[in-house]
Write a protein that holds these residues in place. Structure first.
Motif, PDB file in Angstrom:
ATOM      1  N   LYS A  53       8.055  45.087  39.380  1.00 29.59           N
ATOM      2  CA  LYS A  53       6.934  45.269  38.464  1.00 29.59           C
ATOM      3  C   LYS A  53       6.347  43.906  38.076  1.00 29.59           C
ATOM      4  O   LYS A  53       5.138  43.754  37.938  1.00 29.59           O
ATOM      5  CB  LYS A  53       7.456  45.992  37.223  1.00 29.59           C
ATOM      6  N   ASP A  54       7.221  42.932  37.872  1.00 33.64           N
ATOM      7  CA  ASP A  54       6.770  41.610  37.418  1.00 33.64           C
ATOM      8  C   ASP A  54       6.809  40.585  38.542  1.00 33.64           C
ATOM      9  O   ASP A  54       6.823  39.376  38.302  1.00 33.64           O
ATOM     10  CB  ASP A  54       7.656  41.131  36.258  1.00 33.64           C
ATOM     11  N   LEU A  88       4.988  52.042  39.639  1.00 31.49           N
ATOM     12  CA  LEU A  88       5.705  50.941  38.988  1.00 31.49           C
ATOM     13  C   LEU A  88       4.758  50.034  38.202  1.00 31.49           C
ATOM     14  O   LEU A  88       5.042  49.647  37.077  1.00 31.49           O
ATOM     15  CB  LEU A  88       6.407  50.132  40.093  1.00 31.49           C
ATOM     16  N   THR A  89       3.621  49.706  38.809  1.00 26.08           N
ATOM     17  CA  THR A  89       2.743  48.701  38.191  1.00 26.08           C
ATOM     18  C   THR A  89       1.605  49.333  37.409  1.00 26.08           C
ATOM     19  O   THR A  89       0.987  48.675  36.581  1.00 26.08           O
ATOM     20  CB  THR A  89       2.101  47.802  39.274  1.00 26.08           C
ATOM     21  N   ASP A 143      12.698  48.342  40.244  1.00 23.44           N
ATOM     22  CA  ASP A 143      11.930  48.198  39.001  1.00 23.44           C
ATOM     23  C   ASP A 143      11.531  46.751  38.744  1.00 23.44           C
ATOM     24  O   ASP A 143      10.458  46.487  38.192  1.00 23.44           O
ATOM     25  CB  ASP A 143      12.762  48.702  37.807  1.00 23.44           C
TER      26      ASP A 143
END
Ligand SMILES: [Fe+2]
Ligand SMILES: [Fe+2]
Length: 320
Positions: A38-39, A134-135, A35
């Motif tokens: 994502k960033d 995820l994105t 997760d």
């Protein structure tokens, strides 16, 4: 059993056992994209010039992330294409005698290539699907060809049909060699996400085996080709290398990415112009290094022992 047969059998079982012990499809767990990615920037920014441009940087982390995500998708889709439309097809042709002359042992190894490549395509698509979820970033396009496949298509149009399968083996051998080096190099980039790097390093651990398998097979195959086939294929190989390695100098996909990131047509045009010189320098550098490697590979496979082929390369300005 005589000594020679004994050595061959030992070598053969070593290669079977090596596959059971090391093939990623048999030994690696699924690559799960965490997760936290994502960033994170997925794709190495050093491989996508647009990411470092001040106007793209001005879009913030999200904008840069978008540009890199599209580049990662594209890279993964192209891997899937090469595996499923090219390498697997050639391996099945070896197994089914469409490309003639492979021994049963060579066919067994070709089956491992089919399994490995199917798995590599699976890992690449699995990665794409996980990243999308995820994105929330959708790929701008799902390519149905790439530079390599299009160059093969053009090359086949220049050859009589009965030589197509022989050419396929040569072009796959060249592609497997290039892919091994490319994956090694991209897997060493420091700025990519851990999951992306794992996909690259897992993949390359299988490709070394494939590259030597195809090189060995092609050496034997080239030696048994009829004179006319060698002459026809040999005459077009120098030009094929350039066609196959040529990049998209127009950078159509880069433009699309910039537009997708929310920039105007004029802004995209200006960013492309600003980065064009460096883009071309990197591309030309890549082409000359890769081409030199491929010429060495052809040399090792005995291709230049055929004088008309050797002469075709000399005429084309390639020193041997
Ligand atoms: Fe592969
Ligand atoms: Fe491969």
């Amino acid at each position: 059993m005589n000594a020679l047969v004994d050595i061959n059998a030992q070598q053969f079982f070593a290669s079977v056992n090596q596959w059971y012990a090391h093939a990623t499809v048999r030994n690696s767990p699924r690559i799960v994209v965490p997760d936290a990615d994502k960033d994170q920037y997925i794709y190495p920014i050093s491989r996508q010039l647009l990411g470092a441009h001040p106007q793209v940087q001005a879009l913030g982390k999200q904008g840069v992330g978008y540009v890199l995500a599209q580049s990662a998708y594209q890279y993964m889709y192209e891997i899937g294409l090469l595996e499923t439309r090219f390498v697997i097809d050639c391996s099945l042709n070896l197994i089914n005698n469409v490309i003639k002359g492979a021994t049963e042992e060579e066919k067994l190894d070709a089956l491992t290539v089919v399994i490995d490549e199917g798995y590599h395509a699976h890992v690449a698509l699995d990665f794409i699907i996980q990243m999308k979820r995820l994105t929330g970033i959708e790929p701008l396009q799902v390519p149905d060809t790439n530079g390599n496949l299009s160059a093969v298509k053009r090359a086949l149009q220049l050859l009589p049909v009965e030589m197509h399968n022989d050419f396929q083996l040569i072009s796959v051998t060249l592609a497997e060699h290039t892919l091994t080096k490319d994956l090694l190099s991209i897997g060493r980039e420091k700025e990519a996400s851990e999951a992306f790097t794992r996909v690259m390093t897992d993949h390359v651990s299988d490709e070394g085996r494939h590259a030597s398998y195809f090189a060995k097979l092609m050496k034997a195959h080239w030696a048994r080709l009829p004179e006319e086939t060698k002459t026809r294929i040999g005459a077009m190989l120098p030009e094929y290398l350039d066609d196959y390695l040529a990049g998209d100098e127009e950078r159509a996909f880069d433009r699309q990415i910039l537009r997708g990131a929310g920039l105007s047509e004029q802004e995209a045009q200006a960013i492309i112009a600003d980065t064009q010189e460096l883009f071309m320098a990197k591309l030309n550098d890549y082409i000359s290094v890769t081409k030199a490697n491929l010429v060495k590979l052809l040399q090792r496979c005995g291709v230049f022992e055929h004088q008309p082929t050797r002469a075709a390369f000399s005429r084309y300005g390639i020193d041997l």
